[in-house]
Design a protein around this motif. Structure first.
Motif, short mmCIF file in Angstrom:
data_model
loop_
_atom_site.label_atom_id
_atom_site.label_comp_id
_atom_site.label_asym_id
_atom_site.label_seq_id
_atom_site.Cartn_x
_atom_site.Cartn_y
_atom_site.Cartn_z
N GLY A 217 0.81 -0.93 0.07
CA GLY A 217 -0.11 -0.11 0.00
C GLY A 217 0.76 1.22 0.15
N PRO A 218 0.25 2.30 0.16
CA PRO A 218 0.80 3.60 0.28
C PRO A 218 1.98 3.81 1.41
CG PRO A 218 -1.28 3.97 0.05
CD PRO A 218 -1.17 2.59 0.17
N ARG A 219 3.06 4.47 1.13
CA ARG A 219 4.20 4.76 1.78
C ARG A 219 5.09 3.38 1.95
NH1 ARG A 219 0.30 7.40 5.18
NH2 ARG A 219 0.15 5.98 6.71
N ASP A 254 14.18 -13.72 -13.06
CA ASP A 254 14.25 -14.97 -13.62
C ASP A 254 12.69 -15.46 -14.10
OD1 ASP A 254 16.70 -15.33 -12.64
OD2 ASP A 254 16.10 -16.22 -10.63
N GLY A 255 12.27 -14.51 -14.95
CA GLY A 255 10.99 -14.93 -15.70
C GLY A 255 9.97 -14.40 -14.83
N GLY A 256 9.79 -13.91 -13.72
CA GLY A 256 8.67 -13.34 -12.98
C GLY A 256 7.60 -14.70 -12.74
N GLN A 257 8.12 -15.89 -12.52
CA GLN A 257 7.22 -17.08 -12.27
C GLN A 257 6.77 -17.29 -10.78
OE1 GLN A 257 5.72 -18.55 -14.76
NE2 GLN A 257 6.78 -16.83 -15.88
N SER A 258 7.68 -16.67 -9.93
CA SER A 258 6.92 -16.80 -8.54
C SER A 258 5.73 -16.26 -8.11
CB SER A 258 8.35 -16.03 -7.70
OG SER A 258 9.48 -16.60 -7.67
N GLN A 259 5.02 -16.93 -7.23
CA GLN A 259 3.94 -16.40 -7.37
C GLN A 259 3.71 -15.85 -5.66
OE1 GLN A 259 2.62 -20.47 -7.90
NE2 GLN A 259 0.70 -19.68 -8.90
N ARG A 260 2.89 -14.84 -5.59
CA ARG A 260 2.70 -14.25 -4.23
C ARG A 260 1.12 -13.88 -4.11
NH1 ARG A 260 7.12 -15.55 -4.03
NH2 ARG A 260 9.08 -14.25 -3.33
N THR A 261 0.80 -13.81 -2.62
CA THR A 261 -0.43 -13.39 -2.54
C THR A 261 -0.38 -11.85 -1.88
OG1 THR A 261 -0.37 -14.52 -0.40
CG2 THR A 261 -1.35 -15.55 -2.28
N PHE A 262 -1.01 -11.01 -2.33
CA PHE A 262 -0.89 -9.65 -1.68
C PHE A 262 -2.17 -9.14 -0.99
CE2 PHE A 262 1.98 -9.85 -5.36
CZ PHE A 262 3.27 -9.35 -4.91
N VAL A 263 -1.84 -8.57 0.22
CA VAL A 263 -3.09 -8.09 0.95
C VAL A 263 -2.89 -6.57 1.07
CG1 VAL A 263 -1.89 -8.63 3.21
CG2 VAL A 263 -4.29 -8.32 3.09
N TYR A 264 -3.89 -5.82 0.89
CA TYR A 264 -3.87 -4.29 1.39
C TYR A 264 -3.56 -4.02 2.81
CZ TYR A 264 -5.48 0.49 0.32
OH TYR A 264 -5.54 1.96 0.24
N ILE A 265 -2.69 -3.02 3.05
CA ILE A 265 -2.11 -2.68 4.17
C ILE A 265 -3.40 -2.18 5.26
CG2 ILE A 265 -1.84 -0.45 3.61
CD1 ILE A 265 0.37 -2.11 6.13
N LYS A 266 -4.30 -1.68 4.85
CA LYS A 266 -5.63 -1.33 5.55
C LYS A 266 -6.49 -2.51 5.95
CE LYS A 266 -5.65 3.38 3.62
NZ LYS A 266 -4.97 4.03 4.52
N ASP A 267 -6.33 -3.75 4.98
CA ASP A 267 -7.24 -4.68 5.64
C ASP A 267 -6.30 -5.47 6.73
OD1 ASP A 267 -8.91 -4.33 3.57
OD2 ASP A 267 -8.50 -5.89 2.57
#
Ligand code: NAD
Ligand code: UDP
Length: 389
Positions: A217-219, A254-267
């Motif tokens: 998120g921001p900052r 490396d091809g951007g194949q790694s996977q991530r889950t992103f959560v919004y800072i405010k949540d």
């Protein structure tokens, strides 16, 4: 501002407390301070070496509804005898201080290990000796690689959740070999988790451990050359934001194949506030805090950020929006990667009833709107400035 009627998850009135927040001037700390000032009656002793990200809460003194409830203490916890006094004055300590950018793990492994293990030791000790509650920030990276990543690429078991979903009380911690210094951070965080757990078991320390899964998120971090070192490498959100702001292709490691889950800072901050205000439900727990519904490969993240940035800035995307780069070139030797990170949500659901709400598209839209508003002009000025000969 909070009213006296605020109650915890079991219907009991919430009493105001004093929180010693170490690392309060960072990304997560700044959002947590904002939330506590705006919505609760609690006081914060904000400890950090920097305060730029919370300056809007501190100045001008006396001008805010929360004035008097937040106090900044500029100190380095590595060597400052005032730390114990601040912990003693508080009901709860939250430790966020860390070196936590992957570009540092393999290039500054000693600083990384000292920051994430050695420097956290006195904090744990002072909390334990003084009977104070501790919320310690660890990381999802303590899980390391998934079990499934060791199976052949097309093996059907890779699709079975027990081969990749990360559970606080069941999943092993799987790191690479010692020369893969990427894991210096995860290993230091794992050892401090074990120490805190042992202080709980042997000496009755009341603790909660948080394992954030890519809060963004921001900052977050800095934009190289604008509010950070021009050669600095922040985490992926700021790297890609920087590329978009400068009209450069986004670099896929490396091809951007790694996977991530992103959560919004405010949540995610909502989850931390529930931990703060429900000690009986949070003490003794290790919590995954992430959004299992927001999974993408890094390549998909780059594509989505390119689309969202075009929408919020009104600029057309580049013809070639991404380029591939090897991890050795981007991070240097000793880099390695987590392949996939899906948090199991059973424990946090059961104890705190928390669920994340914001989709990846929506959180990128508000974050990139902020990045554009905050940095686009400064970037234009820095590009226009003649380079000294
Ligand atoms: P951040 O770098 O923005 O904040 C850390 C803050 O700690 C900084 O303001 C820094 O100045 C301060 N600090 C570091 N060493 C200090 C010292 N010796 N004395 C005083 N202050 C010191 O990082 P963040 O994203 O806000 O992360 C906070 C915590 O959460 C860290 O422990 C990190 O490992 C953990 N974490 C965050 C994420 C995420 O998604 N943001 C993911 C995994 C783990
Ligand atoms: N990454 C990338 N390009 C960048 C920065 C990061 O491809 O410019 C990748 C990195 O290799 C990793 C992922 O993005 O696979 C997330 O990196 P981040 O620094 O946010 O931290 P991590 O999730 O690995 O802790």
């Amino acid at each position: 501002m909070a009213s006296a009627a605020r109650v915890d998850l079991d219907g009991r009135p919430i009493q105001p407390i004093t929180i010693c927040m170490i690392g309060a001037g960072g990304f997560i700390g700044s959002h947590l301070c904002e939330k506590i000032m705006a919505e609760t009656p609690h006081s914060v002793l904000a400890v950090d070496v920097y305060n730029d990200k919370i300056r809007h809460l501190l100045e001008p003194e006396g001008a805010h509804a929360w004035s008097g409830r937040i106090q900044f203490h500029r100190l380095n916890i590595k060597h400052d005898s005032r730390l114990e006094g601040l912990i003693k004055m508080s009901d709860l300590t939250i430790n966020l201080a860390a070196i936590c950018t992957p570009a540092d793990y393999n290039t500054r492994p000693l600083d990384t290990i000292y920051s994430n293990f050695i420097d956290a030791l006195p904090v744990v000790k002072y909390c334990s000796e003084n009977g104070k509650r501790l919320i310690h920030f660890s990381t999802c990276e303590v899980y390391g690689k998934t079990i499934g990543s060791f199976l052949p690429k097309d093996h059907p078991l890779r699709k079975e959740p027990e081969f990749y979903v990360l559970k606080e009380d069941e999943s092993p911690c799987i790191f690479g070999s010692i020369e893969k210094q990427r894991w210096s951070y995860a290993c230091a965080k794992q050892l401090i988790e074990r120490l805190i757990y042992a202080e709980g078991a042997e000496n009755g320390l009341e603790f909660t451990i948080v394992r954030p899964f890519n809060w963004i998120g921001p900052r977050m971090d800095f934009i190289p050359g604008i509010d950070g070192p021009s050669e600095g490498v922040p985490r992926v959100l700021a790297c890609f934001s920087n590329n978009l702001l400068r009209g450069e292709p986004l670099k896929l490691v490396d091809g951007g194949q790694s996977q991530r889950t992103f959560v919004y800072i405010k949540d995610a901050i909502e989850a931390v506030l529930l931990m703060i205000e429900n000690p009986e439900r949070a003490n003794g727990q290790i919590f995954n805090v992430g959004n299992p519904n927001n999974e993408v490969t890094v390549r998909q993240l780059a594509e989505m950020m390119t689309q969202v940035y075009s929408k919020v800035s009104g600029e057309s995307p580049l013809d070639v929006p991404t380029i591939d780069v090897s991890s050795k070139e981007f991070y240097g030797v000793g880099y390695d990667d987590s392949d996939k990170r899906i948090p199991d949500m059973t424990i946090i659901n059961k104890q705190l009833g928390w669920n994340p709400k914001t989709s990846l598209w929506d959180l990128l839209e508000s974050t990139l709107t902020y990045q554009h508003r905050t940095y686009a002009e400064a970037i234009k000025r820095s590009i226009a400035k003649p380079v000294p000969s």
